[in-house]
Design an enzyme around this catalytic site. Sequence first.
Site, mmCIF file in Angstrom:
data_model
loop_
_atom_site.group_PDB
_atom_site.id
_atom_site.type_symbol
_atom_site.label_atom_id
_atom_site.label_comp_id
_atom_site.label_asym_id
_atom_site.label_seq_id
_atom_site.Cartn_x
_atom_site.Cartn_y
_atom_site.Cartn_z
ATOM 1 C CD GLU A 84 42.077 -1.536 64.278
ATOM 2 O OE1 GLU A 84 41.952 -2.207 65.324
ATOM 3 O OE2 GLU A 84 42.942 -1.777 63.423
ATOM 4 C CD GLU A 134 45.639 -0.227 68.257
ATOM 5 O OE1 GLU A 134 45.960 0.967 68.036
ATOM 6 O OE2 GLU A 134 44.464 -0.627 68.166
#
Length: 698
Positions: free
Chosen positions: A106, A126
């Site tokens: 990210e 995730e």
Amino acid sequence: MSQVHMRVDGDVAMLTLDNPPVNGFGLEQRRLLIEALDAAAADPAVRAIVVSGAGRLFSGGADIREFGKPQMVASPHLLDVLQVAERSPKPVVAAIHGTCVGGGLEFSLACHGRVALADALVGLPEVKLGLIPGSGGTQRLPRALGLARALDLIVSGDPVPAAQLRDGGLFDAVVDDDLPGAACALARRLADAGALPRLRERDVADASQPPGELLEARREVARRQYPRQPARLHAIDAVAASLGDFDAGMELERWLFFALLATPESHAMRHAFFAERAAAHVRGVAEDTPVRPVRLVGVVGAGTMGGGIAMNFLNAGIPVVLVEARQEALERGLATVRANYERSVRSGRLSAQQVEQRMALLRPSLEFDALAPCDLIVEAVFEDLQVKREVFERLDAVAREGAILASNTSTLDLDAIAAFTRRPADVVGMHFFSPANVMKLLEVVRGKATSAEVLATVMRLARGIRKTAVVSGVCDGFIGNRMLEHYGRMAHFLVEEGASPQQVDRALEEWGMAMGPFRMSDLAGNDIGWAIRKRRYVDKPQVRYSRLADRLCELGRFGQKTGAGWYRYESGSREALPDPEVDALIRQYRKDIGVSARAVTDLEIVERCIYALVNEAARILEEGVAQRASDIDMVYLAGYGFPPWRGGPLLWADMQGSYMAARRMREFAAQPGADAAFWEPAPWLARLAACGAGFHDA
Ligand code: NAD
């Protein structure tokens, strides 16, 4: 310690993330990175910035040591770091090697350019914690890579090599070497281009395809493939929002992230993540305990287990001496190993060349002397104490000093086995599960004399062969099978009282178990349980068993291997088909013992079977056979098909509450014909219930 190093190379500032072991973005690291970006921006000599990772990777993302602590949510957040990078007046380039996952990816997505080594692993895992990426991953990745491929990465959670994404638009360049050189060159090109043109991923719109159908198809697959895992569907919702306004998408991502953080599924999956790490710590074995090198492994016995055990080491590049008593058994064992490898070639998981490399590491022999140079020897011969005695006496005679002698016994007393040698401190149990080359779980059985060094070595080795190792003390069945015996007993009683094997299997499978107890027993062989029960009738006459399963075995219905068990099987098929003969057998049995069938609910099936696991687990904790509650959960998650999103039997019990668990057990005890002695809540559970605490609170 958190550090961000800065070095100026001509007109490029080279920042290096350095926060071992995974360059996680902990609070201190977040602060330092912002400061370093600011310093580079303020330095008039600097025109562009490159960020890379120290050591073996770019970044593993969030710092898991902060999970559940105030630092995790303290300011500055990772989102703030991303914003500083994205808004930097000078172009920022991520130079990616090793691993770049979660918050690491990210962060790189908020940079103005990305260069990766071809073998770097990138991903957003995730969902494996029941969450979605929470720092813009669901918004920036689809803009960089396109909707379909972003969905692949985000919904599966599986990292892929950068080389696979070479032509996707995520990377400006994927290189085989000189990563810093390539990253600097890109940084300078971007600086030359002036006003940070198309650079910010948030400004790139996806124009590749009509998305409605694609999204719907992916939702359909996710519902089927991951039932009861809301994160997978929410990940798709968040990615869908990337088609619209960036800031609205970011807001939805945040909202969904926090909503998922509160789900029982995410709680359970995060519990499992930490349980796996906790299991690696062995009581009384200091972290700095020296480990012995294991460069050559011996395996004794090339039967069902021996071949699979050997494969684990071959797969890790460790040569194996495989010793058998008889030539034909040795040949059969080798043929099975080869056949297993060839299946992997057909499915594309291994190349023919890799198989030959692995087979070349295998040294078959009929001579115990061939084991003399081994660092570790795993015994997998018949489950018979006299046979084990003979083997361990011979091992004691041939093995070199310092070699570890391991037994794969499932039921025998490891301390008795250790006593057959003059070196009980070097003897340990390594209880693999069948098929040993596939199943993740390894119970490491600690005898009363097993040394700390031996335990530390075996735990380290387990990681090297990619097993989830859990330490168990010595007892009949160790942690997993000892609990399973009571789960199976309950399943049999439920059928005796009125359920069908199909109903029991279906109820537990719908609840989440990978396979119901009757299908599982048919797969493993009903004769195994029969042999154990026959022993119990003598050793433990006070424990109650339904004799129904014995009747089934008396008919030779041992399961898949005989084409019939609790179900029938067409030749060559593993599909469990209902069998009217079994129904008749059950009816007759109930008549013989004077039971009239009653309706049993699915809820009762699940509760009685799972609470049976829980109560035995509480006894195991009381006796110190398991080191901690989370180890027991790990055994069931890694070895028994327990649903990951329930976090293990004891986490499930905690979610019901210890008070209610004990109360439910007392209700079961009061049912007519119940096994009241078994259902008396174990003292460990009774104490928890008395103060309202959970297994995991201790
Ligand atoms: P198996 O009968 O398939 O294989 C045992 C092999 O050992 C045979 O090939 C036999 O020829 C060989 N052997 C016997 N005596 C020997 C000797 N003196 N020297 C060399 N080789 C000898 O048995 P298995 O199912 O592989 O079980 C082996 C061990 O693993 C047992 O202790 C068992 O309890 C344990 N175990 C089995 C399973 C399972 O699912 N089968 C699971 C976990 C643990």
